[in-house]
Design an enzyme around this catalytic site. Structure first.
Site, short mmCIF file in Angstrom:
data_model
loop_
_atom_site.label_atom_id
_atom_site.label_comp_id
_atom_site.label_asym_id
_atom_site.label_seq_id
_atom_site.Cartn_x
_atom_site.Cartn_y
_atom_site.Cartn_z
N GLU A 1 1.93 0.09 9.83
CA GLU A 1 1.20 1.20 9.20
C GLU A 1 -0.09 1.53 9.94
O GLU A 1 -0.41 2.69 10.17
CB GLU A 1 0.90 0.84 7.74
CG GLU A 1 0.03 1.87 7.04
CD GLU A 1 -0.25 1.53 5.57
OE1 GLU A 1 0.29 0.52 5.07
OE2 GLU A 1 -1.01 2.28 4.95
N ASP B 1 -6.51 -4.59 3.95
CA ASP B 1 -5.22 -3.89 3.88
C ASP B 1 -4.52 -3.84 5.23
O ASP B 1 -4.48 -2.78 5.86
CB ASP B 1 -5.43 -2.47 3.35
CG ASP B 1 -4.12 -1.79 3.02
OD1 ASP B 1 -3.08 -2.46 3.06
OD2 ASP B 1 -4.15 -0.59 2.71
N GLU C 1 -4.13 0.95 -7.40
CA GLU C 1 -4.00 2.28 -6.80
C GLU C 1 -3.30 3.27 -7.74
O GLU C 1 -2.38 3.97 -7.35
CB GLU C 1 -3.25 2.20 -5.47
CG GLU C 1 -4.01 1.42 -4.41
CD GLU C 1 -3.42 1.54 -3.02
OE1 GLU C 1 -2.20 1.66 -2.90
OE2 GLU C 1 -4.20 1.50 -2.05
O1 GCW Z 1 -1.70 -0.10 2.61
C1 GCW Z 1 -1.63 0.63 1.46
C2 GCW Z 1 -0.68 1.70 1.82
C3 GCW Z 1 0.08 2.23 0.66
C4 GCW Z 1 0.70 1.05 -0.06
C5 GCW Z 1 -0.41 0.13 -0.54
C6 GCW Z 1 0.14 -1.14 -1.19
C7 GCW Z 1 2.84 1.02 -1.10
O2 GCW Z 1 -1.37 2.73 2.48
O3 GCW Z 1 1.06 3.10 1.14
O4 GCW Z 1 1.51 1.45 -1.13
O5 GCW Z 1 -1.16 -0.29 0.55
O6 GCW Z 1 0.27 -2.11 -0.49
O7 GCW Z 1 0.42 -1.12 -2.37
#
Ligand code: GCW
Length: 736
Positions: free
Chosen positions: A427, A399, A325
């Site tokens: 989240e 995720d 990311e």
């Molecule tokens: O789930 C996603 C989140 C990000 C997070 C990323 C990760 C910390 O939206 O906020 O970053 O995963 O796990 O690296």
């Protein structure tokens, strides 16, 4: 030696002195204490109010004095906890003494710290339980019945202490104890996605607990209560900074701040870890590259590790998000994940530190399946990581969605310690507004059979090291804590912190056992009320799945990851867009991951892959995860996919409506403060569940063209009206 600021923390020690002792003293003096402590949730499950009278009568003669010899920080913590807790639970002072003077002594320590324990000759059994394990035995010391809590280390004795207190808090017998326990995971760590400015990525309970701007001069006394809570459930580490990290956290000034936090947590057995930013050698060291194979880069990291260990000799190690990311990482230099991880591993190895290398990597490769990319990127490196590297893998391949199948890397890395990363913070599950007890989700995950070595190769056995014989084991949970007075925002979300710790200690525990313990310790000993709280907790996660993403749907949320947005939104990458994930079209719904599509299902071992790949055997829960299914497909229930989908959404909504009523009926059974706080949250949850149902079904209906079935409440708003809501469901545009 205990540093000055830690002593200061102890001096101002939490509620034991502030709330409980006055109450106990008042009780003894015969004064009524009708006011009781404020029920703001601060005390979590460590509430030491007087137990029901019959239990006090049963326990009293078994708990008359606390005998903990020696003054290490941990032993002092044990003594303080036991004296405070026993006095509170039994409603009369239980003193600390140096020797056994009569019946009912609690003797806690190690063969080294206590001559009484040494005399019991438990060494062999204690050694077998390891440094964090413990024994609790009802014994006789001379002619006096007593209870011994013994371990090979102070920390194990602390864990035994909390176990003993839990027995009392859950009203278990304590008169004939023969307990032996040891944790199934070595590293039991909370990951804090905390930024240095005090904000928390995906945090919903206030600001960071680390007050970087005031540290190291001022250490918040609350850190001791944070550490106590963690120790009480066996958590032994905290990663202090966000995985999306800033190089600043490794500067000398920030390391001093980290030292102060480490000092505060140490007596409770919590080690600190940091997330290094991969490009730090350039950002802080002025090097031209951060290439992991460059000798200067390696030397920079070695020097940094040496500097950290000089300051914090028990520093745990690094957690790394790299080439993920947008974060810098080895791929920037055309090196591999193993090259990156091993560079850190070499720097930490001389000090006994570990690297937790995250597997949350996926490329912006158009036309590929995002959920398959971590496996493709990392599985080939099995056996290539240094021995102090653990691969940290999210429970599911996408995720942290409300439901995902287990990540195929579990069971596919026999030569690598793979540690699960669970997300305690919600989240994607309603954040701090929805009740979603995650122990049921984690139970499902641990019990998934990978078939890596034939039937019975569960995820639990993969990750606790027993299947492939790994010695280094760990588990991480992304924390849901923050500066809110009640720690977790939603009062019931405390249960998820608790459940994470309990499962990290023993991944075999049932979700029900955990919910029962937590409810008993946190809310009430009234059986009927506690049973009702347990029921709500146990049903909650499935309800969230129903009203958000039933039947294997995933990732159809809006930008704040809170509400529904199946119609999607402009994003820089197609795989961040909900429409990529649900693939709704005139011909049906779902992501084809079989050989007819991306064939990602092949990442699982047979027969798991065959079971998922075959429509006839794929569980309903994962149907749309693995298959693109026609709207009129006949489900096991006999209904069409469309009708089933609608009724699942409705079922989720119905649960929120009913649960609000059930909760309302508990008025008067628990304290009014927390009752009201939960009731407010449940009202939001009901509102949001309806929003999810209506948004998703009105949108999917534009493809299915089918009418809503009987039994489904019809949406009150149009799709356009719903599309006009903001990220938290508020109408932002005025109606003309
Ligand atoms: O789930 C996603 C989140 C990000 C997070 C990323 C990760 C910390 O939206 O906020 O970053 O995963 O796990 O690296």
């Amino acid at each position: 030696m205990i540093p000055k600021n830690t002593k200061e923390i102890f001096r101002r020690f939490h509620f034991v002195s502030r709330i409980m002792f006055p109450a106990v003293v008042a009780l003894i003096a015969g004064v009524s204490v009708s006011a009781g402590p404020v029920e703001d949730g601060y005390r979590l499950w460590l509430r030491y109010d007087p137990l029901p009278a019959e239990k006090v009568a049963a326990y009293r003669s078994h708990v008359t004095a606390v005998v903990v010899t020696g003054n290490s920080g941990t032993r002092a913590a044990i003594r303080r906890e036991l004296v405070g807790a026993c006095s509170g639970l039994l409603g009369r002072p239980v003193p600390a003494t140096n020797e056994v003077n009569g019946a009912g002594a609690l003797i806690v320590g190690t063969p080294k710290s206590s001559t009484i324990i040494a005399g019991l000759k438990l060494d062999q059994q204690l050694d077998a339980l390891g440094p964090e394990g413990f024994l609790i035995r009802s014994v006789k010391i001379g002619s006096h019945p007593a209870t011994v809590i013994a371990s090979a280390s102070d920390l194990g004795a602390l864990y035994g202490t909390f176990h003993f207190l839990r027995l009392m808090q859950t009203l278990q017998p304590i008169d004939a104890l023969n307990v032996s326990e040891k944790p199934r995971f070595g590293l039991r760590v909370l990951d804090h996605w905390d930024n240095l400015d005090g904000s928390i990525e995906r945090g919903y309970a206030g600001r960071s607990l680390w007050n970087w701007s005031e540290l190291p001069e001022k250490v918040d006394a609350r850190l001791v209560d944070y550490a106590r809570a963690n120790a009480s459930i066996g958590i032994n580490g905290a990663v202090l900074n966000n995985v999306n990290s800033s190089a600043k956290s490794l500067t000398p000034d920030y390391l001093k701040k980290t030292v102060a936090i480490a000092d505060a947590l140490r007596p409770y057995g919590m080690r600190v870890y940091l997330v290094p930013r991969f490009s730090s050698p350039m950002e802080l060291g002025g090097l031209k590259t951060a290439d992991p194979l460059d000798p200067e880069v390696a030397a920079w990291w070695q020097a940094k590790a040496d500097e950290i260990y000089q300051l914090i000799p028990d520093f745990g190690g690094f957690l790394v998000k790299a080439s993920s990311e947008g974060q810098p990482g080895p791929l920037t230099y055309k090196r591999t994940h193993a090259d990156g991880a091993n560079m850190f591993a070499a720097a930490l190895a001389p000090h006994g530190g570990v690297v937790m290398w995250r597997a949350f990597v996926y490329d912006a490769k158009p036309g590929s399946d995002r959920a398959g990319q971590a496996y493709d990127a990392l599985q080939p490196f099995d056996g290539k990581f240094a021995t102090n590297v653990l691969l940290q893998v999210k429970n599911g391949p996408l995720d942290f969605q409300p439901r995902e199948p287990f990540h195929p890397l579990f069971g596919s890395m026999p030569q690598t310690p793979v540690m699960p990363e669970l997300q305690i913070t919600q989240e994607y599950l309603g954040q701090a507004n929805h009740v979603a007890f995650l122990a049921t989700m984690w139970r499902e995950f641990f019990d998934s059979d990978t078939f890596a070595k034939g039937p019975g190769s569960t995820v639990a056995k993969v990750v606790d090291g027993s299947l492939f014989g790994q010695k280094l084991t760990g588990i991480a949970g992304v924390a849901n804590t923050g500066s809110d007075r009640n720690w977790t925002g939603h009062p019931l979300a405390q249960a998820n912190w608790f459940a994470f710790g309990r499962l990290a200690w023993n991944p075999g525990l049932s979700a029900k056992a955990i919910a029962d313990e937590w409810g008993d310790m946190t809310f009430t000993h009234d059986r009927a009320t506690a049973a009702e709280i347990t029921r709500i907790l146990l049903e909650s996660r499935e309800a969230v799945v129903d009203y958000m993403t039933p039947l294997g749907l995933a990732h159809i949320m809006n930008d704040p990851h809170y509400g529904p947005e199946p119609w999607g939104h402009p994003v820089p990458r197609e795989d961040w867009n909900p429409v990529y994930h649900h693939r709704a079209a005139a011909d049906g719904l779902g992501f084809e991951r079989t050989a007819k599509g991306f064939n990602t299902v092949s990442q699982y071992h047979p027969p798991v892959r065959d079971r998922f790949a075959d429509l006839a055997t794929c569980p309903d829960e994962f149907l749309l995860w693995f298959h693109h299914v026609p709207w009129d497909y006949q489900m096991r229930s006999g209904r069409t996919l469309w009708d089933e989908l609608c009724l699942r959404y409705q079922r989720g909504v119905d649960w929120t409506v009913k649960t609000r009523k059930d909760w309302a009926a508990l008025a008067g059974k628990i304290d009014p403060e927390r009752h009201a706080a939960v009731a407010e949250k449940l009202a939001i949850q009901e509102r949001d569940a309806k929003w999810w149902r209506d948004a998703c079904l009105l949108y999917f209906q534009t493809f299915s063209k089918c009418p809503f079935p009987d039994g489904m409440e019809k949406p009150r708003r149009t799709l356009d009206e719903i599309k006009a809501l903001d990220g938290y469901g508020n109408a932002v545009k005025q109606k003309q």
